[in-house]
Design an enzyme around this catalytic site. Structure first.
Site, short mmCIF file in Angstrom:
data_model
loop_
_atom_site.label_atom_id
_atom_site.label_comp_id
_atom_site.label_asym_id
_atom_site.label_seq_id
_atom_site.Cartn_x
_atom_site.Cartn_y
_atom_site.Cartn_z
N ASP A 76 -2.19 61.83 -35.41
CA ASP A 76 -3.00 61.25 -34.33
C ASP A 76 -4.38 61.92 -34.39
O ASP A 76 -4.47 63.14 -34.49
CB ASP A 76 -2.38 61.53 -32.97
CG ASP A 76 -1.03 60.83 -32.80
OD1 ASP A 76 -0.63 60.09 -33.71
OD2 ASP A 76 -0.39 61.04 -31.76
N HIS A 131 -8.00 55.76 -25.96
CA HIS A 131 -6.89 56.70 -25.82
C HIS A 131 -6.53 56.92 -24.35
O HIS A 131 -6.48 58.05 -23.85
CB HIS A 131 -7.21 58.03 -26.52
CG HIS A 131 -5.98 58.87 -26.78
ND1 HIS A 131 -5.58 59.88 -25.95
CD2 HIS A 131 -5.07 58.81 -27.78
CE1 HIS A 131 -4.47 60.43 -26.42
NE2 HIS A 131 -4.14 59.79 -27.53
N HIS A 221 -1.12 66.25 -35.54
CA HIS A 221 -2.45 65.89 -35.04
C HIS A 221 -3.54 66.30 -36.03
O HIS A 221 -3.44 67.34 -36.68
CB HIS A 221 -2.71 66.55 -33.68
CG HIS A 221 -1.86 66.00 -32.58
ND1 HIS A 221 -0.53 66.33 -32.45
CD2 HIS A 221 -2.14 65.13 -31.58
CE1 HIS A 221 -0.02 65.70 -31.40
NE2 HIS A 221 -0.98 64.96 -30.86
#
Length: 265
Positions: A76, A131, A221
Site C-alpha cells: 500500500d 484514501h 507498506h
C-alpha cells in the site's frame, strides 16, 4: 456497359451486369472476411488482456487456494516517495514481482515512480483517490472516489486498475456492491505484520515467516511512514525462496487457482 457484335447482319448486345454484380459480390465477401478477421483479433486480444475477471461479487479476495508454493507480496502506498524507492531497488535485486496499491492522489503527484513500477513489471492497482474510509461515505461519494482514482492512475501510467484495496481494509455490503458495479475486485490480505506501526524489522520478518504459506497475500507498506519495511523485505524474500516459494502478482496468483474469500454476511 454492353458488348456489341454482329451475327448474320444483326447487332446483338450482351449486358455486363453479371460482371458488375460479380465484382460487388467479391467486394462484399472481402468485407465480410475482413470484418471476421478483425472480430477474431479483438476476441483474442480481449482474452489476453482481460484474463482476470471479478472472482466473487459477494466477497473480497484475501487468499487463494492453491497447491503451488506461490504467494503474493502487496504494498500500500499513499504518502512520501523515499521508502518506495528503496523497496523497488530490493525487488529488482531479488528479481521479485509484486502488486502495488496506489491512491489516485499519490499517483498524480508521483507519475514518474508509477511509470517506473510498471516498467519493472509490477502490477499496479488502486486504493481509492483520497484514501478515505469508504464505510463512512455515501454510495455516490464512494463511487466517485473509485472512478477518480482509476482515471488518475490511468493518466499516470496508462493502466486502469481492475483490483482495489479498500482504504484501511474497511468494507461493507454497500461498498462491495459499488465495487462490483464498477467491475473492481476488492483485495484484502491474509498476512499482515502491521509494518506501518514500525514494530522493528525483525518483528516484521518473524510475523511474515510465521504466517505465510501457499496462496497467501502479504500486506506491506511502501509509504514513508513505514520506515522498517525495506530492511525486512530482503530477509522475507530470501527465506521464503529457501523454503521453495515463488512470489507472483495477485492476478498471477489467481489465474489458475480456486479462490478463497473472506465473505461478508
Amino acid at each position: 456497359m454492353t458488348i456489341e457484335w454482329y451475327k448474320h447482319g444483326e447487332r446483338s448486345e450482351v449486358s455486363m451486369l453479371w460482371i458488375i454484380n460479380g465484382k460487388k459480390v467479391k467486394n462484399i465477401l472481402l468485407i465480410i472476411i475482413a470484418a471476421f478477421v478483425a472480430a477474431l483479433i479483438l476476441f483474442v486480444q480481449k482474452q489476453e488482456t482481460s484474463v482476470f475477471a471479478p472472482i466473487d461479487k459477494s466477497g473480497a479476495l484475501s487468499r487463494v487456494e492453491t497447491n503451488q508454493k506461490h504467494l503474493a507480496l502487496t504494498f500500500d502506498s499513499n504518502w512520501g516517495d523515499q521508502q518506495i524507492k528503496l523497496i523497488l531497488e530490493t525487488l529488482k535485486a531479488e528479481k521479485v514481482k509484486a502488486t502495488f496499491f496506489f491512491s489516485g492522489e499519490w499517483a498524480e503527484r508521483h507519475s514518474d515512480i508509477v511509470k517506473e513500477v510498471l516498467k519493472d513489471g509490477h502490477e499496479i492497482e488502486t486504493q481509492g483517490m483520497r484514501h478515505e474510509d469508504y464505510t463512512q461515505l455515501s454510495v455516490e461519494e464512494t463511487r466517485r472516489d473509485m472512478l477518480l482514482s482509476r482515471e488518475a492512475i490511468y493518466k499516470a501510467c496508462g493502466v486502469r486498475p481492475e483490483l482495489i484495496r479498500p482504504p484501511y481494509g474497511k468494507i461493507n455490503k454497500e461498498v462491495l456492491q459499488t465495487m462490483s458495479a464498477l467491475h473492481l475486485q476488492p483485495v484484502l490480505w491474509s498476512v499482515n505484520p502491521q509494518d506501518e506501526t514500525n514494530p522493528g524489522y525483525e518483528a516484521i520478518v518473524r510475523q511474515v515467516l510465521k504466517d505465510a504459506g501457499k496462496g497467501d497475500i502479504i500486506r506491506l507498506h511502501a509509504s514513508d511512514s513505514a520506515k522498517q519495511t525495506y530492511r525486512a523485505l530482503p530477509l522475507i524474500i530470501r527465506e521464503m525462496k529457501n523454503r521453495g516459494y515463488t512470489f507472483v502478482t495477485i492476478k498471477d496468483l489467481v489465474s489458475d487457482a480456486q479462490t478463497k474469500h473472506r465473505l461478508l454476511d
